[in-house]
Scaffold this motif. Structure first.
Motif, short mmCIF file in Angstrom:
data_model
loop_
_atom_site.label_atom_id
_atom_site.label_comp_id
_atom_site.label_asym_id
_atom_site.label_seq_id
_atom_site.Cartn_x
_atom_site.Cartn_y
_atom_site.Cartn_z
N GLY A 38 50.59 0.16 126.77
CA GLY A 38 51.48 1.13 126.15
C GLY A 38 51.76 2.33 127.01
N GLY A 39 51.24 2.37 128.26
CA GLY A 39 51.50 3.49 129.16
C GLY A 39 52.96 3.54 129.56
N PRO A 63 48.15 -1.76 132.00
CA PRO A 63 48.32 -0.53 131.21
C PRO A 63 49.76 -0.05 131.19
CG PRO A 63 46.54 -0.30 132.82
CD PRO A 63 47.21 -1.59 133.12
N TYR A 64 50.51 -0.34 132.25
CA TYR A 64 51.91 0.10 132.31
C TYR A 64 52.87 -1.08 132.22
CZ TYR A 64 49.76 4.45 133.70
OH TYR A 64 49.00 5.58 133.72
N GLY A 65 52.42 -2.09 131.51
CA GLY A 65 53.30 -3.25 131.36
C GLY A 65 53.64 -3.84 132.71
N PHE A 66 54.93 -4.02 132.97
CA PHE A 66 55.38 -4.69 134.19
C PHE A 66 55.81 -3.70 135.27
CE2 PHE A 66 57.81 -8.51 136.03
CZ PHE A 66 56.64 -9.14 136.40
N LYS A 67 55.51 -2.42 135.07
CA LYS A 67 55.80 -1.43 136.11
C LYS A 67 54.86 -1.63 137.29
CE LYS A 67 58.79 1.28 133.91
NZ LYS A 67 60.15 1.52 134.37
N PRO A 68 55.33 -1.40 138.51
CA PRO A 68 54.46 -1.58 139.67
C PRO A 68 53.19 -0.73 139.57
CG PRO A 68 56.74 -1.32 140.36
CD PRO A 68 56.69 -1.02 138.89
#
Ligand code: SF4
Length: 253
Positions: A38-39, A63-68
């Motif tokens: 959910g970050g 923690p940040y989904g699919f963000k690098p």
């Protein structure tokens, strides 16, 4: 350590996760979003985690989904383990244009610190291999394997330097590759797979497309590995070959 269902490797290792390519068939994006912590990051931002993020008493894998995201704390996961074939960053494109050189360098440094393994890299952006090689930043060792991921004849897959181990991952096969040029036919291994999942518009490859690749592999003596996703499409037994250096029996625990 991550167990894997990916047939052609022993393990996956994901010190970097997330990807900015927008492949409509991406399985990794769905997994990362499903297990996201959910970050939220600003548009275009990247995250560096020196320690895992704990949510509800458990490590959040994405923690940040699919963000690098660079999970630096994962770097040493395979330092002490027995030699095996490791697919590096199955949940990212480590060589995507958005990944800073210093992340890649830290991953390479760890590979060099655990030389008992074979490291299998894969990218949709092979131009980055070329950039890094020109800058003297692409290690050239017998246990480093650099793959290009292609889905059809228009993807860039020619290689530039025979000093490196190079292979092709044709997955998902979305179009007939046709006759590959002699220049392109330098890979030491070709993996073929079909799209999985239930995406609307999912492409089921024709057996003739697969046969064409296999025939070319036979002609040029390239080992070929068919993924289980071809089982209902390919009318014969699946062919599961490895280059000599990656043969599984040599890596058995
Ligand atoms: S390159 Fe791989 S990880 Fe990135 S979006 Fe495409 S399929 Fe997903």
């Amino acid at each position: 350590m991550e167990k894997t269902k990916i047939e052609w490797t022993d393990s996956t290792w994901n010190p970097v996760t997330g990807c900015c390519h927008k492949c409509p068939y991406c399985y990794a994006r769905n997994i990362a979003r499903r297990f996201s912590g959910g970050g939220v990051l600003k548009y275009g931002a990247r995250a560096v985690l020196n320690d895992p993020v704990i949510i509800d008493g458990k490590r959040a894998a994405y923690p940040y989904g699919f963000k690098p995201t660079f999970h630096r704390y994962r770097l040493k996961e395979y330092r002490e383990s027995k030699g095996r074939n490791i697919f590096v960053c199955s949940m990212a494109d480590l060589f995507g244009a958005w990944v800073p050189d210093c992340w890649i360098q830290e991953v390479f440094d760890e590979c060099l610190a655990a030389p008992q393994h074979n490291y299998i890299f894969l990218t949709k952006n092979p131009a980055r291999y070329i950039q890094l090689a020109k800058a003297g930043k692409l290690p050239q060792y017998n246990n480093f394997w650099y793959g290009s991921s292609v889905t059809g004849p228009h993807d860039e897959y020619s290689w530039f330097d025979e000093k490196y181990h190079w292979f092709l991952s044709v997955e998902p096969l979305l179009e007939n590759l046709g006759e590959m040029s002699e220049t392109a036919l330098k890979p030491e291994w070709i993996i073929i797979g079909a799209e999985t999942g239930r995406r609307a518009g999912k492409v089921v490859p024709a057996p003739e497309w697969i046969e064409s690749i296999v025939n070319q592999c036979r002609k040029y003596k390239i080992p070929v590995f068919m993924k289980d996703s071809l089982a209902d499409i390919w009318p014969h037994s699946l062919i599961c070959e490895y280059p000599e250096e990656l043969r599984k029996e040599d890596k058995a625990e």
